[in-house]
Design an enzyme around this catalytic site. Structure first.
Site, short mmCIF file in Angstrom:
data_model
loop_
_atom_site.label_atom_id
_atom_site.label_comp_id
_atom_site.label_asym_id
_atom_site.label_seq_id
_atom_site.Cartn_x
_atom_site.Cartn_y
_atom_site.Cartn_z
N SER A 103 1.11 -1.24 -0.10
CA SER A 103 -0.04 -0.04 0.06
C SER A 103 0.97 1.23 0.23
CB SER A 103 -0.95 0.10 1.29
OG SER A 103 -0.02 0.07 2.43
N ASN A 118 -1.92 -1.36 13.28
CA ASN A 118 -3.38 -0.98 13.55
C ASN A 118 -3.86 0.09 14.04
OD1 ASN A 118 -3.34 -3.67 12.45
ND2 ASN A 118 -4.06 -4.63 14.09
N THR A 160 -39.47 24.46 -14.39
CA THR A 160 -39.80 23.30 -13.76
C THR A 160 -39.86 22.19 -14.76
OG1 THR A 160 -42.44 23.37 -13.69
CG2 THR A 160 -40.97 24.05 -11.76
N HIS A 161 -39.27 21.30 -14.65
CA HIS A 161 -39.34 20.17 -15.81
C HIS A 161 -38.58 20.67 -16.96
CE1 HIS A 161 -42.62 18.17 -13.77
NE2 HIS A 161 -43.09 19.26 -13.33
N ASN A 201 -16.24 24.54 -26.41
CA ASN A 201 -17.06 23.48 -25.58
C ASN A 201 -16.68 23.51 -24.29
OD1 ASN A 201 -17.64 22.08 -28.03
ND2 ASN A 201 -16.03 20.93 -28.15
N GLU A 257 -18.43 20.35 -17.95
CA GLU A 257 -18.54 18.93 -18.16
C GLU A 257 -18.13 17.99 -17.24
OE1 GLU A 257 -19.92 18.51 -22.89
OE2 GLU A 257 -17.93 19.02 -22.40
N TYR A 283 -9.27 -5.15 13.71
CA TYR A 283 -8.69 -5.02 12.22
C TYR A 283 -8.72 -6.01 11.59
CZ TYR A 283 -5.41 -3.49 8.86
OH TYR A 283 -5.04 -3.13 7.64
N GLN A 289 -7.57 -1.41 4.72
CA GLN A 289 -6.34 -0.94 3.91
C GLN A 289 -7.28 -0.05 2.80
OE1 GLN A 289 -2.61 -2.58 3.42
NE2 GLN A 289 -3.15 -2.58 1.24
N LYS A 331 -8.12 4.00 2.05
CA LYS A 331 -7.34 5.21 1.96
C LYS A 331 -7.46 5.53 0.46
CE LYS A 331 -3.96 3.29 4.23
NZ LYS A 331 -5.30 2.85 5.42
N1 ARG Z 1 -1.15 -0.97 5.41
C1 ARG Z 1 -2.03 -1.24 6.50
C2 ARG Z 1 -3.43 -0.56 6.49
O1 ARG Z 1 -3.29 0.47 5.77
C3 ARG Z 1 -1.32 -1.04 7.82
C4 ARG Z 1 -1.97 -2.14 8.93
C5 ARG Z 1 -1.49 -3.45 8.64
N2 ARG Z 1 -1.86 -4.20 9.86
C6 ARG Z 1 -1.85 -5.52 9.63
N3 ARG Z 1 -1.93 -6.42 10.61
N4 ARG Z 1 -1.68 -6.06 8.36
O2 ARG Z 1 -4.42 -1.05 6.92
#
Ligand code: ARG
Length: 461
Positions: A29, A113, A158-159, A288, A293, A320, A325, A328
């Site tokens: 990640s 976590n 309206t409409h 345009n 848009e 957890y 993950q 994000k």
């Molecule tokens: N990259 C993980 C996340 O964003 C971090 C936590 C990972 N924890 C684990 N027990 N694998 O959630």
């Protein structure tokens, strides 16, 4: 070609072999969560302080950790970023590695976590504030164009069919109120992220005597979670932010659609500034409305990411789980797109030229006023509607508007349609004046509305 990753320096010892390269790449990640480097370092500094206060770290080790973290923070601030390696799984691991052997002391009483939850709270809190500011800037832009419209009029629809005359300022003030509600939702979402998960450990609570309240205070959090399992698995605050952003993106898409539509020659109500339009690669005459848009189109990304995150969270067991993950990528995409959209709209709106319409005397959009006149004379509204409907049909058959009907026809329709009354009723400006309930489009009421909006914005600074 994917490289096989070695065993994880953080958790690898109980494994006989390193992760399969496809699994490692799938779970990696760091390309996303490196955006949390600043938050992660801030959280780690607070944790070092907590460990020092708890007597877990000597002041020497704490000082070394802090200066290492500070150096990394300087690199990030200077735009250099973290020196990420292919074997780094996430930003937390990368920072631990970059600290060198001393980094090994950092994780007492803390897991990734609660660490990632902390980083994400800090991020969402700051993002919500930034979005609230962007919404406020857009409200300012809307208010300025509304203040500049004076008594320009066009048909409210309206409409998508002409309905009744409205002030152009009244039309665009509707967007002011939408974004004012968005701003308040963003501020509310900021408050929802203002809770620290530090001290939760992996799920059951830190096993060393850190004080979560002082760490939270150091990081500027209003409160601490009551329950460690909730603290590591809660993503409600991201959904609250996502909902606020999705609603704002939806408002941007409605605004975008009206700009697209009104700038089309068939409507001719808005003159598009060149700086927010694009040409055609083949048809040299084209101009345009691509900016508008994209405001309309990009809402799809935001709504989709919000729904995607809700779907990811649905049915997750405590505490957890790695599914979390996914929060994000979704949230970054929601925040980035919404922030850029609010800023684009705030830049584009003042550059639009809004063209009022000269609504002709006797226009059919005054039909409701004719019916209201009969109601004032004691006629039941349903009957008044029926009478004016006949007038509309007669006007259409004569190929025009209410001015096509002669005095005899009016009298036959109702004795209340005297020439004196009609002189007033067929004047579109007077129709506006009659919409004088507090939320109506009468020029005086719109002035009040502008003043109220201005006072709200001034108080928001
Ligand atoms: N990259 C993980 C996340 O964003 C971090 C936590 C990972 N924890 C684990 N027990 N694998 O959630």
């Amino acid at each position: 070609m994917l490289e096989a990753a070695g065993k994880s320096p953080i958790w690898g010892s109980r494994f006989a072999e390193g992760p399969h390269p496809l699994f490692f790449a799938y779970g990696r990640s760091v390309e996303w969560d490196r955006r949390l480097a600043t938050e992660d370092i801030k959280g780690s500094v607070a944790h070092v302080h907590a460990l020092l206060r708890a007597g877990v770290l000597t002041s020497e080790i704490a000082a070394q950790l802090e200066s290492g973290l500070k150096e990394l923070a300087d690199d990030v601030r200077a735009g250099q970023g973290l020196a990420i390696l292919p074997e780094d799984e996430d930003v937390h691991g990368a920072i631990e590695r970059l600290l060198g052997p001393i980094g090994g002391y950092l994780h007492a009483g803390r897991s990734r976590n609660d660490q990632v939850a902390l980083d994400f709270h800090l991020y969402c809190k700051a993002a919500a504030k930034e979005l609230a500011t962007a919404a406020q800037d857009l409200e300012e832009a809307i208010l300025q164009i509304c203040e500049a419209q004076g008594d320009k009029v066009w048909w409210g629809m309206t409409h998508l069919q002409p309905a009744q005359p409205v002030l152009v300022a009244h039309h665009f003030l509707a967007y002011f109120w939408m974004f004012e509600r968005d701003r308040r939702r963003f501020l509310w979402a900021e408050g929802q992220a203002d809770r620290s998960p530090l001290g939760a450990g992996a799920l059951a609570g830190a096993g060393v005597p850190v004080d979560p309240a002082s760490a939270a205070e150091e990081l500027g959090f209003e409160s601490v979670y009551e329950n460690s399992m909730d603290a590591v698995s809660d993503r409600d605050f991201a959904l609250d932010l996502g909902h606020a952003a999705a609603t704002a993106a939806l408002h941007l898409s409605r605004l975008g659609e009206e700009i697209v539509l009104f700038s089309a020659p068939a409507f001719g109500l808005v003159q598009l500034p060149d700086a927010f339009a694009s040409g055609s690669s083949m048809m040299p005459q084209k101009k345009n409305p691509d900016g508008a848009e994209l405001l309309r189109g990009r809402a799809g990304r935001v709504l989709g990411a919000h729904l995607g995150l809700m779907t990811t969270l649905k049915g997750l067991p405590l505490a957890y789980v790695r599914d979390l993950q996914e929060d994000k990528e979704a949230t970054f995409s929601i925040v980035d797109a919404t922030l850029a959209g609010l800023r684009l709209a705030a830049a584009m709106l003042p550059a639009l030229e809004l063209r009022g319409v000269e609504i002709p005397r006797g226009d059919l959009s005054l039909a409701t006023d004719l019916a209201d006149h009969l109601v004032r004379a004691g006629v039941p509204f349903r009957q008044a509607h029926h009478i004016v409907g006949q007038a509309v049909r007669a006007a259409l058959e004569a190929g025009g508007d209410f001015t096509c009907l002669d005095a005899a026809t009016w009298q036959a329709l109702s004795p209340h349609f005297t020439p004196g009354a009609l002189a007033q009723l067929l004047d579109p400006r007077l129709a506006l004046e009659r919409r004088s309930v507090p939320l109506g489009t009468a020029p005086g009421r719109v002035q009040d509305q502008l003043a109220h909006a201005r006072a709200l914005l001034d108080a928001a600074d």
